[in-house]
Design a protein around this motif. Sequence first.
Motif, PDB file in Angstrom:
ATOM      1  N   TYR A   1     -22.157   5.995 -14.139  1.00 39.21           N
ATOM      2  CA  TYR A   1     -21.037   6.211 -13.443  1.00 39.21           C
ATOM      3  C   TYR A   1     -20.553   7.808 -13.538  1.00 39.21           C
ATOM      4  CZ  TYR A   1     -20.905   1.001 -13.607  1.00 39.21           C
ATOM      5  OH  TYR A   1     -21.318  -0.305 -13.522  1.00 39.21           O
ATOM      6  N   CYS A   2     -19.837   8.262 -12.536  1.00 36.39           N
ATOM      7  CA  CYS A   2     -19.330   9.249 -12.685  1.00 36.39           C
ATOM      8  C   CYS A   2     -17.681   8.991 -13.108  1.00 36.39           C
ATOM      9  CB  CYS A   2     -18.891  10.056 -11.315  1.00 36.39           C
ATOM     10  SG  CYS A   2     -18.872  11.558 -11.229  1.00 36.39           S
ATOM     11  N   ASN A   3     -17.004   9.855 -13.537  1.00 37.85           N
ATOM     12  CA  ASN A   3     -15.844   9.745 -13.859  1.00 37.85           C
ATOM     13  C   ASN A   3     -14.717  10.920 -13.958  1.00 37.85           C
ATOM     14  OD1 ASN A   3     -13.940  10.215 -16.690  1.00 37.85           O
ATOM     15  ND2 ASN A   3     -13.462   7.821 -16.328  1.00 37.85           N
ATOM     16  N   THR A   4     -13.507  10.625 -13.849  1.00 35.88           N
ATOM     17  CA  THR A   4     -12.458  11.746 -14.005  1.00 35.88           C
ATOM     18  C   THR A   4     -11.292  11.337 -14.416  1.00 35.88           C
ATOM     19  OG1 THR A   4     -11.659  13.864 -13.287  1.00 35.88           O
ATOM     20  CG2 THR A   4     -11.531  12.121 -11.695  1.00 35.88           C
ATOM     21  N   VAL A   5     -10.270  11.905 -15.130  1.00 34.35           N
ATOM     22  CA  VAL A   5      -9.007  11.472 -15.641  1.00 34.35           C
ATOM     23  C   VAL A   5      -8.059  12.449 -14.805  1.00 34.35           C
ATOM     24  CG1 VAL A   5      -7.345  10.876 -17.248  1.00 34.35           C
ATOM     25  CG2 VAL A   5      -9.862  10.363 -17.663  1.00 34.35           C
ATOM     26  N   ILE A   6      -7.136  12.224 -14.179  1.00 24.48           N
ATOM     27  CA  ILE A   6      -6.129  12.924 -13.402  1.00 24.48           C
ATOM     28  C   ILE A   6      -4.667  12.810 -13.753  1.00 24.48           C
ATOM     29  CG2 ILE A   6      -5.365  13.750 -11.111  1.00 24.48           C
ATOM     30  CD1 ILE A   6      -8.090  12.743 -10.116  1.00 24.48           C
ATOM     31  N   ASN A   7      -3.967  13.676 -14.195  1.00 27.22           N
ATOM     32  CA  ASN A   7      -2.718  13.552 -14.433  1.00 27.22           C
ATOM     33  C   ASN A   7      -1.895  13.372 -13.052  1.00 27.22           C
ATOM     34  OD1 ASN A   7       0.357  14.182 -14.962  1.00 27.22           O
ATOM     35  ND2 ASN A   7      -0.105  15.174 -16.843  1.00 27.22           N
ATOM     36  N   VAL A   8      -1.318  12.158 -12.908  1.00 27.42           N
ATOM     37  CA  VAL A   8      -0.820  11.943 -11.583  1.00 27.42           C
ATOM     38  C   VAL A   8       0.877  11.716 -11.695  1.00 27.42           C
ATOM     39  CG1 VAL A   8      -0.523  10.386  -9.514  1.00 27.42           C
ATOM     40  CG2 VAL A   8      -2.579  10.925 -10.536  1.00 27.42           C
ATOM     41  N   ALA A   9       1.839  12.655 -11.453  1.00 30.71           N
ATOM     42  CA  ALA A   9       3.060  12.537 -12.008  1.00 30.71           C
ATOM     43  C   ALA A   9       3.407  12.255 -13.317  1.00 30.71           C
ATOM     44  CB  ALA A   9       3.764  11.290 -10.876  1.00 30.71           C
TER      45      ALA A   9
ATOM     46  N   LEU B   1      -1.806   9.696 -16.900  1.00 32.20           N
ATOM     47  CA  LEU B   1      -3.376   9.942 -16.805  1.00 32.20           C
ATOM     48  C   LEU B   1      -3.827   8.682 -16.144  1.00 32.20           C
ATOM     49  CD1 LEU B   1      -3.976  11.326 -20.206  1.00 32.20           C
ATOM     50  CD2 LEU B   1      -3.836  12.351 -18.074  1.00 32.20           C
ATOM     51  N   GLN B   2      -4.494   8.968 -14.839  1.00 34.45           N
ATOM     52  CA  GLN B   2      -5.089   8.044 -14.252  1.00 34.45           C
ATOM     53  C   GLN B   2      -6.688   8.069 -14.300  1.00 34.45           C
ATOM     54  OE1 GLN B   2      -3.690   5.482 -12.503  1.00 34.45           O
ATOM     55  NE2 GLN B   2      -1.533   6.072 -12.287  1.00 34.45           N
ATOM     56  N   THR B   3      -7.363   7.050 -14.417  1.00 30.38           N
ATOM     57  CA  THR B   3      -8.705   7.055 -14.670  1.00 30.38           C
ATOM     58  C   THR B   3      -9.474   6.572 -13.500  1.00 30.38           C
ATOM     59  OG1 THR B   3      -8.782   6.706 -16.864  1.00 30.38           O
ATOM     60  CG2 THR B   3     -10.776   6.389 -15.948  1.00 30.38           C
ATOM     61  N   TYR B   4     -10.478   7.471 -13.034  1.00 30.57           N
ATOM     62  CA  TYR B   4     -11.064   7.000 -11.651  1.00 30.57           C
ATOM     63  C   TYR B   4     -12.630   6.964 -12.013  1.00 30.57           C
ATOM     64  CZ  TYR B   4      -6.748   8.145  -9.550  1.00 30.57           C
ATOM     65  OH  TYR B   4      -5.608   8.163  -8.974  1.00 30.57           O
ATOM     66  N   TRP B   5     -13.370   6.189 -11.266  1.00 29.40           N
ATOM     67  CA  TRP B   5     -14.940   5.470 -11.239  1.00 29.40           C
ATOM     68  C   TRP B   5     -15.195   5.502 -10.133  1.00 29.40           C
ATOM     69  CZ3 TRP B   5     -16.590   5.482 -16.286  1.00 29.40           C
ATOM     70  CH2 TRP B   5     -15.838   5.291 -17.312  1.00 29.40           C
ATOM     71  N   GLY B   6     -16.720   6.105 -10.058  1.00 28.52           N
ATOM     72  CA  GLY B   6     -17.407   5.714  -8.966  1.00 28.52           C
ATOM     73  C   GLY B   6     -18.143   4.357  -9.111  1.00 28.52           C
ATOM     74  N   LYS B   7     -18.850   4.108  -7.976  1.00 26.65           N
ATOM     75  CA  LYS B   7     -19.412   2.582  -8.239  1.00 26.65           C
ATOM     76  C   LYS B   7     -20.628   2.505  -8.834  1.00 26.65           C
ATOM     77  CE  LYS B   7     -17.327   1.173  -3.629  1.00 26.65           C
ATOM     78  NZ  LYS B   7     -17.433   0.689  -2.405  1.00 26.65           N
ATOM     79  N   GLY B   8     -21.255   3.699  -9.216  1.00 20.67           N
ATOM     80  CA  GLY B   8     -22.372   3.789 -10.139  1.00 20.67           C
ATOM     81  C   GLY B   8     -23.605   3.671  -8.993  1.00 20.67           C
ATOM     82  N   THR B   9     -24.769   4.222  -9.898  1.00 20.13           N
ATOM     83  CA  THR B   9     -26.137   4.411  -9.645  1.00 20.13           C
ATOM     84  C   THR B   9     -26.853   3.700 -10.700  1.00 20.13           C
ATOM     85  OG1 THR B   9     -27.533   5.696  -8.510  1.00 20.13           O
ATOM     86  CG2 THR B   9     -26.420   6.565 -10.148  1.00 20.13           C
ATOM     87  N   LEU B  10     -28.013   3.060 -10.334  1.00 21.02           N
ATOM     88  CA  LEU B  10     -28.815   2.458 -11.334  1.00 21.02           C
ATOM     89  C   LEU B  10     -29.868   3.216 -11.406  1.00 21.02           C
ATOM     90  CD1 LEU B  10     -29.658  -0.263 -13.044  1.00 21.02           C
ATOM     91  CD2 LEU B  10     -30.686  -1.041 -11.024  1.00 21.02           C
ATOM     92  N   VAL B  11     -30.234   3.385 -12.888  1.00 19.32           N
ATOM     93  CA  VAL B  11     -31.200   3.955 -13.109  1.00 19.32           C
ATOM     94  C   VAL B  11     -32.392   3.222 -14.179  1.00 19.32           C
ATOM     95  CG1 VAL B  11     -32.195   5.694 -14.874  1.00 19.32           C
ATOM     96  CG2 VAL B  11     -30.357   6.194 -13.445  1.00 19.32           C
TER      97      VAL B  11
END
Length: 120
Positions: free
Chosen positions: A95-103, A106-116
Motif C-alpha cells: 500500500y501507498c500511504n501519506t499523512v496530510i495536515n488538513v486544517a 492529520l489525515q491518513t490516506y491509503w491506496g487500495k493496494g497491489t498484490l505481490v
Amino acid sequence: QVQLEESGGGLVQPGGSLMLSCVVSGFTFSSSTISWYRQAPGKERELVAGIGSSGGRTNYADSVKGRFTISRDNAVNMVYLQMNSLKPEDTAVYYCNTVINVAGYLQTYWGKGTLVTVSS
C-alpha cells in the motif's frame, strides 16, 4: 480529493525483482512524505519504506534494507518501490500511504493496494 493508486504487483520467483508505482493526486505532492506499507495474510500492516518530500531522506524496515529502494519523481507525482532479491516472506499486499495536515488535523490516506506474490 486525495487519491493514491498503486500498480506493478504480480507473481515473481524468489530472487526476482519487481517495481511498484504509486501515482498520487489531490494534494501538494512535492511537500509530502510518502510511504509504502505491506500486509501479509494473517499479519498486521507494516511500514516498508518512506521518502521525504524532496527525496533526500529515506527510511527502510530492517527486513528490506539493501534489497528495496524507494524513490520519487515530483514532476509527475509518482513514488516507486524497486524490490530486488525478493523472498517468499515479501508476499503481501503493498500500500501507498501519506499523512496530510488538513486544517490542523492529520489525515491518513491509503491506496487500495497491489498484490505481490513471491513463489516458485
